[in-house]
Design an enzyme around this catalytic site. Structure first.
Site, PDB file in Angstrom:
ATOM      1  N   ARG A 110      -2.586   0.299  -4.314  1.00  0.00           N
ATOM      2  CA  ARG A 110      -1.881   1.475  -3.815  1.00  0.00           C
ATOM      3  C   ARG A 110      -1.638   2.475  -4.945  1.00  0.00           C
ATOM      4  O   ARG A 110      -1.369   2.085  -6.085  1.00  0.00           O
ATOM      5  CB  ARG A 110      -0.537   1.018  -3.244  1.00  0.00           C
ATOM      6  N   THR A 412      -8.083   7.677   6.290  1.00  0.00           N
ATOM      7  CA  THR A 412      -8.254   6.262   5.971  1.00  0.00           C
ATOM      8  C   THR A 412      -9.493   5.667   6.621  1.00  0.00           C
ATOM      9  O   THR A 412     -10.023   6.200   7.583  1.00  0.00           O
ATOM     10  CB  THR A 412      -7.012   5.450   6.413  1.00  0.00           C
ATOM     11  N   GLU A 432      -4.958   9.122   2.142  1.00  0.00           N
ATOM     12  CA  GLU A 432      -3.843   9.530   3.006  1.00  0.00           C
ATOM     13  C   GLU A 432      -4.343  10.491   4.081  1.00  0.00           C
ATOM     14  O   GLU A 432      -5.043  10.056   4.962  1.00  0.00           O
ATOM     15  CB  GLU A 432      -2.680  10.117   2.200  1.00  0.00           C
ATOM     16  N   GLU A 451      -1.111  10.644  -1.380  1.00  0.00           N
ATOM     17  CA  GLU A 451      -0.397   9.444  -0.916  1.00  0.00           C
ATOM     18  C   GLU A 451       1.110   9.526  -1.125  1.00  0.00           C
ATOM     19  O   GLU A 451       1.870   8.850  -0.428  1.00  0.00           O
ATOM     20  CB  GLU A 451      -0.952   8.212  -1.631  1.00  0.00           C
ATOM     21  N   ASP A 454       3.588   9.740   1.633  1.00  0.00           N
ATOM     22  CA  ASP A 454       3.997   8.578   2.433  1.00  0.00           C
ATOM     23  C   ASP A 454       5.413   8.122   2.075  1.00  0.00           C
ATOM     24  O   ASP A 454       5.995   7.288   2.772  1.00  0.00           O
ATOM     25  CB  ASP A 454       3.019   7.411   2.256  1.00  0.00           C
ATOM     26  N   SER A 478       3.243   1.807   2.914  1.00  0.00           N
ATOM     27  CA  SER A 478       2.031   2.009   3.712  1.00  0.00           C
ATOM     28  C   SER A 478       2.156   1.269   5.028  1.00  0.00           C
ATOM     29  O   SER A 478       3.020   0.403   5.213  1.00  0.00           O
ATOM     30  CB  SER A 478       0.827   1.477   2.939  1.00  0.00           C
ATOM     31  N   SER A 479       1.252   1.620   5.941  1.00  0.00           N
ATOM     32  CA  SER A 479       1.126   0.873   7.193  1.00  0.00           C
ATOM     33  C   SER A 479      -0.189   0.090   7.248  1.00  0.00           C
ATOM     34  O   SER A 479      -0.492  -0.520   8.268  1.00  0.00           O
ATOM     35  CB  SER A 479       1.173   1.836   8.381  1.00  0.00           C
ATOM     36  N   GLY A 499      -5.357   4.903  10.602  1.00  0.00           N
ATOM     37  CA  GLY A 499      -4.522   5.517  11.635  1.00  0.00           C
ATOM     38  C   GLY A 499      -3.065   5.682  11.260  1.00  0.00           C
ATOM     39  O   GLY A 499      -2.204   5.766  12.138  1.00  0.00           O
ATOM     40  N   GLY A 500      -2.747   5.736   9.956  1.00  0.00           N
ATOM     41  CA  GLY A 500      -1.353   5.916   9.556  1.00  0.00           C
ATOM     42  C   GLY A 500      -0.494   4.821  10.154  1.00  0.00           C
ATOM     43  O   GLY A 500      -0.889   3.651  10.201  1.00  0.00           O
TER      44      GLY A 500
HETATM   45  N1  GLU Z   1      -1.388   6.768   4.106  1.00  0.00           N
HETATM   46  C1  GLU Z   1      -1.328   5.917   5.253  1.00  0.00           C
HETATM   47  C2  GLU Z   1      -0.741   4.571   4.931  1.00  0.00           C
HETATM   48  O1  GLU Z   1      -0.885   4.115   3.860  1.00  0.00           O
HETATM   49  C3  GLU Z   1      -2.658   5.711   5.850  1.00  0.00           C
HETATM   50  C4  GLU Z   1      -3.191   6.977   6.376  1.00  0.00           C
HETATM   51  C5  GLU Z   1      -4.028   6.784   7.587  1.00  0.00           C
HETATM   52  O2  GLU Z   1      -4.374   5.677   7.957  1.00  0.00           O
HETATM   53  O3  GLU Z   1      -4.368   7.768   8.191  1.00  0.00           O
HETATM   54  O4  GLU Z   1      -0.167   3.966   5.768  1.00  0.00           O
END
Ligand code: GLU
Length: 599
Positions: A110, A412, A432, A451, A454, A478-479, A499-500
């Site tokens: 990360r 991502t 990101e 990033e 986030d 992060s997710s 997908g965030g």
């Molecule tokens: N920055 C996001 C995360 O780390 C991921 C971004 C995305 O998947 O679009 O959770």
């Protein structure tokens, strides 16, 4: 990089292109490599969002490389063909199953906050937080990148090839070029105002002021040279040498265009990243999260990702119910409720510095039972639900104050690889937002991440201490949820998605579809998705709303339509061989391949 629809048809017809032992069908010279959402067979498999990256990974396997060699080569290729989602300017989370020792390892690559980044990094002089795009398009949003060290360390610990060998096919694609498809063009078009602000980005991605045409050949010789320089000089070139100097110069003095064709409404602020920040950066090797679900063992990514904890908690909550005995609507209702509860807890408790003791409590079955008792199978909870108390004392239904969610990203990419020895890589990587912070490092051909957005920008007044505020050296929550599931100690399923914040729900829903709702893996991937992240309305794809919106509505679930959620890849391990899967439709469709097809 995705092919246009017409090309997809042509490629499906030409699926026989991948002949074991043949040279890779890369995007130069002859035809494009195949784009199959599902491939079944044996001897190894690769699934990514992009046919060229999948072909590169398969070729590494074919030439005797292992899953780590193939995953790194595919990831480096995605840095060329999916440059708006991933690359050496970003970071990610790498989960590895070592078939020999039967152990799961992870790498936290990360991005880290520069030392100069304080808690108020995104607070303006007037005391208010920046707008999201204002924060994103700045030097402040760029964290110290981790992808390259992730690749180096993965290869050093578990690979059989050098970093140079792994970068070589990607450099080749960057130099020779690949065919622009509708998605590549669209991602530039969506960012054209942002990209127009910087000379370096405009020159690369807006030649003549316009996104490159679909069907044209896109080359990135600067990136080919950058990969070449790293191959020759090692990662020090990036973290200490000439590339480091160029990154720092870009962050501290953004290459702002004197005459942007499109005006930008915000000040473009420099960031404080220094050479010392790059030099100091290191990847981490945290223990994976581990939980049980109906006899399966689920391994995921620990902090600074909330993915492993959130997926585990939601599964633990769902385990309190017999989903298989319910109708699809009843089961999906529980899936949505479990997800909302789990998001309430990750928002309240999970950040880079959350103690292991708290993380352990969040994935305990007794905590899940306490959370599950809030669920009414006949009526949706009012969102947002309050977080629980993972304090070791369980029994009641607890309540506390709800907190707001962060900024979900939309970029991502994800890849899944296995080899003939049974090793597995599940890897999610990102910069990101699609397009990162929109700054191509001049002369280097890669975009920087954003990033740092986030992090949550400000402590909510009166709320408990937010675990995800910026701090020097800290990594934003992060997710990303690269996940590997075992059945009786044997690999069963590896999966992940971009997908965030919806990454967590996409992974969760695929698992529920596959394990509880009787779907095959390709069906579980293709099924329409919904995402409930402790807010009302939740999000759902139009096909989900058509199929279930009415019945779920009577239970109190509400949805806002969103065109698509996620772009997953997965591999299932069966007694009869491998089932490699990618998206059939989302993001233009992904590409799954096996080394030897079964017929
Ligand atoms: N920055 C996001 C995360 O780390 C991921 C971004 C995305 O998947 O679009 O959770």
């Amino acid at each position: 990089m995705k092919l246009g629809k017409i090309a997809v048809v042509a490629v499906v017809i030409a699926a026989g292109l991948v002949v074991p032992g043949s040279a890779p069908a890369l995007a130069h010279g002859g035809g494009e490599p195949p784009r199959n959402p599902t491939a079944t067979g044996y001897g190894g498999a690769v699934s990514t969002v992009d046919p060229t990256a999948t072909a590169v990974g398969l070729d590494v396997l074919r030439r005797g490389g292992n899953a780590v060699d193939a995953a790194v080569a595919a990831a480096a290729t995605l840095g060329v063909t999916e440059p708006f989602s991933a690359g050496i300017g970003g970071g990610g989370f790498f989960v590895y199953y070592d078939a020999k020792t039967r152990r799961v390892h992870t790498i936290d690559g990360r991005e880290a906050a520069p030392r100069a980044m304080g808690q108020d990094a995104f607070i303006k002089a007037d005391g208010t937080p920046m707008a999201f795009q204002e924060a994103r398009i700045s030097g402040i949003s760029a964290g110290v990148p981790g992808s390259l060290l992730t690749w180096k360390e993965a290869l050093r610990k578990w690979g059989s090839r050098s970093l140079g060998a792994a970068l070589s096919p990607a450099a080749d694609v960057a130099r020779r070029g690949f065919t622009v498809d509708a998605t590549f063009r669209q991602q530039i078009a969506d960012n054209s105002a942002q990209f127009a602000q910087f000379d370096s980005t405009r020159d690369l991605y807006l030649p003549g002021g316009q996104p490159p045409l679909v069907g044209s050949r896109f080359r990135n010789p600067d990136l080919a040279d950058t990969y070449g320089e790293i191959s020759r000089r090692g990662t020090d070139a990036f973290y200490e040498g000439a590339i480091a100097r160029d990154i720092v110069a870009t962050v501290q003095h953004p290459p702002v265009a004197a005459d942007p064709a499109v005006p930008w409404q915000f000040e473009i602020r420099p960031g404080g990243m220094t050479l010392a920040d790059l030099d100091r950066y290191d990847v981490r090797f945290p223990a994976p999260t581990k939980s049980d679900y109906r006899g399966y063992t689920v391994y995921g990514m620990s902090t600074p990702s909330s993915g492993g904890v959130a997926v585990s908690e939601a599964l633990n909550i769902l385990e309190q119910f017999d989903l298989a005995g319910l109708t699809a609507t009843e089961a999906l209702h529980l899936y949505l409720e479990a997800s909302a509860l789990s998001f309430a807890d990750r928002n309240r408790y999970v950040g880079d510095y959350t103690s292991q003791a708290v993380l352990d409590e969040l994935v305990r079955d007794k905590f899940a039972a306490e959370r599950a008792c809030q669920i009414d199978p006949t009526k949706a909870l009012v969102k947002p639900v309050a977080p629980g108390s993972p304090d070791g004392h369980y029994g009641g239904c607890t309540t506390a104050t709800a907190v707001a969610d962060g900024n979900p990203g939309q970029s991502t990419t994800n890849l899944t690889v296995t080899d003939k020895w049974g090793n597995i890589v599940e890897y999610t990587l990102t910069i990101e937002q699609t397009g990162g912070n929109a700054m191509v490092v001049p002369g280097r051909g890669f975009l920087l991440n954003n990033e740092m957005t986030d992090f949550n920008f400000a402590q909510a007044p009166g709320a408990p201490a937010d675990p995800n505020l910026p701090a020097p050296g800290k990594r934003p929550r992060s997710s990303m949820s690269p996940t590997i599931v075992f059945d009786d100690g044997k690999p069963f399923l590896a999966l992940g998605s971009p997908g965030g914040a919806t990454i967590i729900t996409t992974v969760l829903q695929i698992l529920v579809n596959r394990i509880d709702l009787g779907m095959t893996l390709p069906e579980a991937m293709a099924a329409p998705r919904a995402s409930q992240r402790n807010a009302s309305p939740g999000q759902a794809e139009p096909a989900f709303i058509t199929a279930y919106g009415g019945e779920l509505g009577t239970l109190g679930q509400a949805f806002a339509a969103t065109p698509e959620l996620g772009a997953a890849t997965a591999i299932e391990f069966t007694r009869r061989g491998l089932i490699a899967t990618a998206e059939p439709v989302r993001r233009g469709g992904g590409a799954a391949g096996v080394l030897h097809n079964s017929h």
